[in-house]
Design a protein around this motif. Structure first.
Motif, short mmCIF file in Angstrom:
data_model
loop_
_atom_site.label_atom_id
_atom_site.label_comp_id
_atom_site.label_asym_id
_atom_site.label_seq_id
_atom_site.Cartn_x
_atom_site.Cartn_y
_atom_site.Cartn_z
N ILE A 119 0.94 -1.22 0.03
CA ILE A 119 -0.04 0.09 -0.04
C ILE A 119 0.88 1.29 0.13
CG2 ILE A 119 -1.45 1.40 1.50
CD1 ILE A 119 -2.96 -1.18 2.29
N ASN A 120 1.93 1.40 0.76
CA ASN A 120 2.78 2.59 0.99
C ASN A 120 3.59 2.70 -0.29
OD1 ASN A 120 2.01 3.06 3.43
ND2 ASN A 120 3.74 1.91 4.30
N ALA A 121 4.12 1.54 -0.97
CA ALA A 121 4.40 1.47 -2.29
C ALA A 121 3.52 2.16 -3.55
CB ALA A 121 5.09 0.23 -2.71
N GLY A 122 2.33 2.01 -3.26
CA GLY A 122 1.53 2.58 -4.17
C GLY A 122 0.71 1.31 -5.13
N MET A 123 0.93 0.02 -5.04
CA MET A 123 0.44 -1.06 -5.95
C MET A 123 0.26 -2.21 -4.93
SD MET A 123 -0.33 -1.48 -8.92
CE MET A 123 0.51 -0.21 -9.87
N VAL A 124 -0.98 -2.69 -4.90
CA VAL A 124 -1.41 -3.97 -4.55
C VAL A 124 -1.89 -4.96 -5.77
CG1 VAL A 124 -3.03 -4.99 -2.80
CG2 VAL A 124 -2.00 -2.83 -2.37
N ALA B 136 -5.27 -8.62 -10.66
CA ALA B 136 -5.53 -7.30 -10.72
C ALA B 136 -4.38 -6.31 -9.91
CB ALA B 136 -6.92 -7.05 -10.03
N SER B 137 -3.53 -5.77 -10.60
CA SER B 137 -2.70 -4.77 -9.99
C SER B 137 -3.47 -3.63 -9.79
CB SER B 137 -1.68 -4.63 -10.84
OG SER B 137 -0.72 -5.79 -11.09
N ILE B 138 -3.79 -3.09 -8.38
CA ILE B 138 -4.45 -1.90 -8.23
C ILE B 138 -3.52 -0.62 -7.42
CG2 ILE B 138 -6.42 -1.04 -6.77
CD1 ILE B 138 -7.12 -3.13 -8.58
N PRO B 139 -3.56 0.38 -8.02
CA PRO B 139 -2.58 1.47 -7.65
C PRO B 139 -3.40 2.03 -6.34
CG PRO B 139 -4.48 2.39 -9.54
CD PRO B 139 -4.32 0.87 -9.45
N PHE B 140 -2.42 2.18 -5.38
CA PHE B 140 -3.01 3.02 -4.12
C PHE B 140 -2.26 4.12 -3.68
CE2 PHE B 140 -5.27 -1.15 -3.35
CZ PHE B 140 -6.16 -0.81 -2.42
N SER B 141 -2.90 4.99 -3.27
CA SER B 141 -2.14 6.19 -2.51
C SER B 141 -2.20 6.27 -0.90
CB SER B 141 -2.72 7.27 -2.85
OG SER B 141 -4.04 7.39 -2.78
N GLY B 142 -2.86 5.10 -0.28
CA GLY B 142 -3.02 5.06 1.01
C GLY B 142 -4.23 3.91 1.27
N GLN B 143 -4.40 4.01 2.75
CA GLN B 143 -5.59 2.78 3.01
C GLN B 143 -6.89 3.73 2.68
OE1 GLN B 143 -5.23 0.21 6.44
NE2 GLN B 143 -3.14 0.58 6.57
N LEU B 144 -7.94 2.99 2.35
CA LEU B 144 -9.38 3.40 2.11
C LEU B 144 -10.03 3.05 3.29
CD1 LEU B 144 -9.66 2.72 -1.77
CD2 LEU B 144 -9.34 4.85 -0.55
#
Length: 209
Positions: A147-152, A182-190
């Motif tokens: 998540i911190n790296a921006g991709m899950v 599914a590679s999902i881009p993250f900018s932090g926890q939702l």
């Protein structure tokens, strides 16, 4: 009992045995004939497995808390294409769920039973949820790092049963396994209160029947 009566009784017994054998051989012949016909139809038609595509994933909530509890809420859209022009497909008991590093992180959602005609495309858009799902302790730091790296990387999986249909004939149930990365881009926890993340993927899935 006279000698003549004994002879008649013996002849009658042989007649019954012969008739029984003819019936048995006739039944065996019928079963073999039907089996050969079914095999020939199957060999000639040669069904091809369906094509699954993960179209998009929308994540409304994806939040990990201590100790090792994950809450998630996401909606996926995936399609299935029947490539056969002479064979229909019956989808039965299809369970779909999301997993992270081979651990199920949402509850399994049962898709509706569906008949798919020749060359048809079927689309499903189920919502997958999991509230305070316990995950293995080693997954918590790994997930936080992703998540911190921006991709899950999530895997949307289906486990179920399919049957092939030709005319009025329907095959036995075959196990269907589908795996859609599914590679999902993250900018932090939702936490479920902010804007959702929607990722258009059009990702081809691995299918095993």
């Amino acid at each position: 009992m006279t000698e003549k009566e004994k002879k008649c009784e013996i002849d009658y017994s042989k007649y019954v045995d012969a008739a029984t054998k003819r019936i048995v051989y006739g039944c065996i012949g019928l079963v073999v004939t039907v089996a050969v016909v079914v095999f020939l139809v199957w060999a000639i038609l040669h069904p091809h497995k369906m094509d699954f595509v993960l179209q998009d994933v929308t994540i409304y909530e994806f939040n990990i808390s201590q100790p090792n509890l994950l809450t998630s809420n996401l909606q996926v859209t995936l399609s299935s294409h029947n490539p056969n022009d002479k064979i229909g497909i019956l989808y039965e008991r299809l369970d779909i769920y999301a997993s992270y590093r081979n651990q199920e992180v949402t509850l399994a959602h049962l898709l509706p039973e569906t008949y798919q005609g020749h060359l048809e495309v079927t689309v499903w858009s189920p919502v997958l949820t999991g509230t305070a799902v316990s995950v293995e302790p080693y997954l918590t730091p790994a997930l936080n790092e992703d998540i911190n790296a921006g991709m899950v990387l999530l895997n949307i999986k289906i486990d179920g049963c399919v049957k092939w249909k030709v005319g009025t004939w329907v095959s036995e149930c075959y196990r269907l396994l589908v795996n859609c990365p599914a590679s999902i881009p993250f900018s932090g926890q939702l936490a479920g209160t902010g804007p959702a993340i929607k990722d258009q993927l059009a990702q081809q899935c691995a299918v095993d029947v």
